[in-house]
Write a protein that holds these residues in place. Sequence first.
Motif, PDB file in Angstrom:
ATOM      1  N   GLU A   5       0.853  -1.182   0.000  1.00  0.00           N
ATOM      2  CA  GLU A   5       0.000   0.000   0.000  1.00  0.00           C
ATOM      3  C   GLU A   5       0.890   1.234   0.000  1.00  0.00           C
ATOM      4  OE1 GLU A   5      -3.007   2.209   3.015  1.00  0.00           O
ATOM      5  OE2 GLU A   5      -3.100   0.013   2.949  1.00  0.00           O
ATOM      6  N   ARG A   6       0.616   2.135  -0.905  1.00  0.00           N
ATOM      7  CA  ARG A   6       1.403   3.370  -0.981  1.00  0.00           C
ATOM      8  C   ARG A   6       0.493   4.562  -0.760  1.00  0.00           C
ATOM      9  NH1 ARG A   6       6.439   3.251  -4.307  1.00  0.00           N
ATOM     10  NH2 ARG A   6       6.899   1.060  -4.538  1.00  0.00           N
ATOM     11  N   ARG A   7       1.034   5.549  -0.056  1.00  0.00           N
ATOM     12  CA  ARG A   7       0.236   6.764   0.118  1.00  0.00           C
ATOM     13  C   ARG A   7       0.682   7.779  -0.922  1.00  0.00           C
ATOM     14  NH1 ARG A   7       2.646   9.299   5.700  1.00  0.00           N
ATOM     15  NH2 ARG A   7       4.650   9.837   4.863  1.00  0.00           N
ATOM     16  N   TYR A  61      11.093  17.466   7.571  1.00  0.00           N
ATOM     17  CA  TYR A  61      10.395  16.420   6.822  1.00  0.00           C
ATOM     18  C   TYR A  61       8.875  16.599   6.947  1.00  0.00           C
ATOM     19  CZ  TYR A  61       7.851  12.100   6.314  1.00  0.00           C
ATOM     20  OH  TYR A  61       6.883  11.183   5.995  1.00  0.00           O
ATOM     21  N   LEU A  62       8.384  16.830   8.168  1.00  0.00           N
ATOM     22  CA  LEU A  62       6.938  17.000   8.364  1.00  0.00           C
ATOM     23  C   LEU A  62       6.411  18.194   7.575  1.00  0.00           C
ATOM     24  CD1 LEU A  62       6.485  16.226  12.169  1.00  0.00           C
ATOM     25  CD2 LEU A  62       5.909  14.755  10.214  1.00  0.00           C
ATOM     26  N   ARG A  63       7.174  19.310   7.530  1.00  0.00           N
ATOM     27  CA  ARG A  63       6.728  20.477   6.761  1.00  0.00           C
ATOM     28  C   ARG A  63       6.608  20.133   5.277  1.00  0.00           C
ATOM     29  NH1 ARG A  63       9.445  23.235  10.872  1.00  0.00           N
ATOM     30  NH2 ARG A  63      11.460  23.156   9.852  1.00  0.00           N
ATOM     31  N   ASP A  74      -6.639  16.058  12.174  1.00  0.00           N
ATOM     32  CA  ASP A  74      -5.976  15.317  11.095  1.00  0.00           C
ATOM     33  C   ASP A  74      -4.993  14.333  11.702  1.00  0.00           C
ATOM     34  OD1 ASP A  74      -7.305  16.917   9.276  1.00  0.00           O
ATOM     35  OD2 ASP A  74      -5.518  17.997   8.594  1.00  0.00           O
ATOM     36  N   GLU A  75      -4.903  13.128  11.132  1.00  0.00           N
ATOM     37  CA  GLU A  75      -3.948  12.130  11.603  1.00  0.00           C
ATOM     38  C   GLU A  75      -3.100  11.640  10.445  1.00  0.00           C
ATOM     39  OE1 GLU A  75      -5.907   8.981  13.776  1.00  0.00           O
ATOM     40  OE2 GLU A  75      -6.009  10.234  15.568  1.00  0.00           O
ATOM     41  N   TRP A  76      -1.817  11.400  10.739  1.00  0.00           N
ATOM     42  CA  TRP A  76      -0.869  10.934   9.740  1.00  0.00           C
ATOM     43  C   TRP A  76      -0.133   9.710  10.266  1.00  0.00           C
ATOM     44  CZ3 TRP A  76       1.361  16.314  10.739  1.00  0.00           C
ATOM     45  CH2 TRP A  76       0.536  17.304  10.211  1.00  0.00           C
ATOM     46  N   ASP A  89       6.809   2.870  14.257  1.00  0.00           N
ATOM     47  CA  ASP A  89       5.591   3.449  13.688  1.00  0.00           C
ATOM     48  C   ASP A  89       4.896   4.313  14.727  1.00  0.00           C
ATOM     49  OD1 ASP A  89       5.939   2.170  11.259  1.00  0.00           O
ATOM     50  OD2 ASP A  89       4.738   0.439  11.830  1.00  0.00           O
ATOM     51  N   VAL A  90       4.374   5.447  14.290  1.00  0.00           N
ATOM     52  CA  VAL A  90       3.614   6.342  15.153  1.00  0.00           C
ATOM     53  C   VAL A  90       2.450   6.927  14.354  1.00  0.00           C
ATOM     54  CG1 VAL A  90       5.532   7.021  16.665  1.00  0.00           C
ATOM     55  CG2 VAL A  90       5.060   8.350  14.621  1.00  0.00           C
ATOM     56  N   ILE A  91       1.437   7.355  15.083  1.00  0.00           N
ATOM     57  CA  ILE A  91       0.350   8.130  14.495  1.00  0.00           C
ATOM     58  C   ILE A  91       0.514   9.546  15.033  1.00  0.00           C
ATOM     59  CG2 ILE A  91      -2.147   8.483  14.323  1.00  0.00           C
ATOM     60  CD1 ILE A  91      -1.280   5.862  13.042  1.00  0.00           C
TER      61      ILE A  91
END
Length: 130
Positions: A5-7, A61-63, A74-76, A89-91
């Motif tokens: 699965e790719r985002r 990276y997040l920016r 919003d969740e990533w 892994d984190v949300i």
Amino acid sequence: MGSAERRDVNTTDPATVEDQADRVVVSFRSPETDPDEDDDWWAADSEWLQENMTEHTYRRYLRWAHAGPVSVGDEWEEFVNCGCANPEDVILRVEAVEGGTAIGSETTIEVIPRQAVVEGDVEEIENDAR
């Protein structure tokens, strides 16, 4: 080989984003943890993870990864490099957006544990971060 699965990749240049927020606060939690419960929290060293997520390179990276409009809630799905090719892994969840509506190159990103949000310890953490 199976398919992975790719985002979608965000190709927005953070410098071109309009209505950049001054500050965005994101919380982090394990994917296995209920985001709104105050029990069954993940045993990993959250202070160590938080330290890695507040590094300049991770916030940069997040920016880039999330440049553009952002809303509370919003969740990533992300990961944090734990060294020795061992990602955790984190949300990440948007907890606050101040002074604009989008993440851009000038947006300050603060990272806090989701557990602190649920337990009401956010003010103390935000004051320590400033």
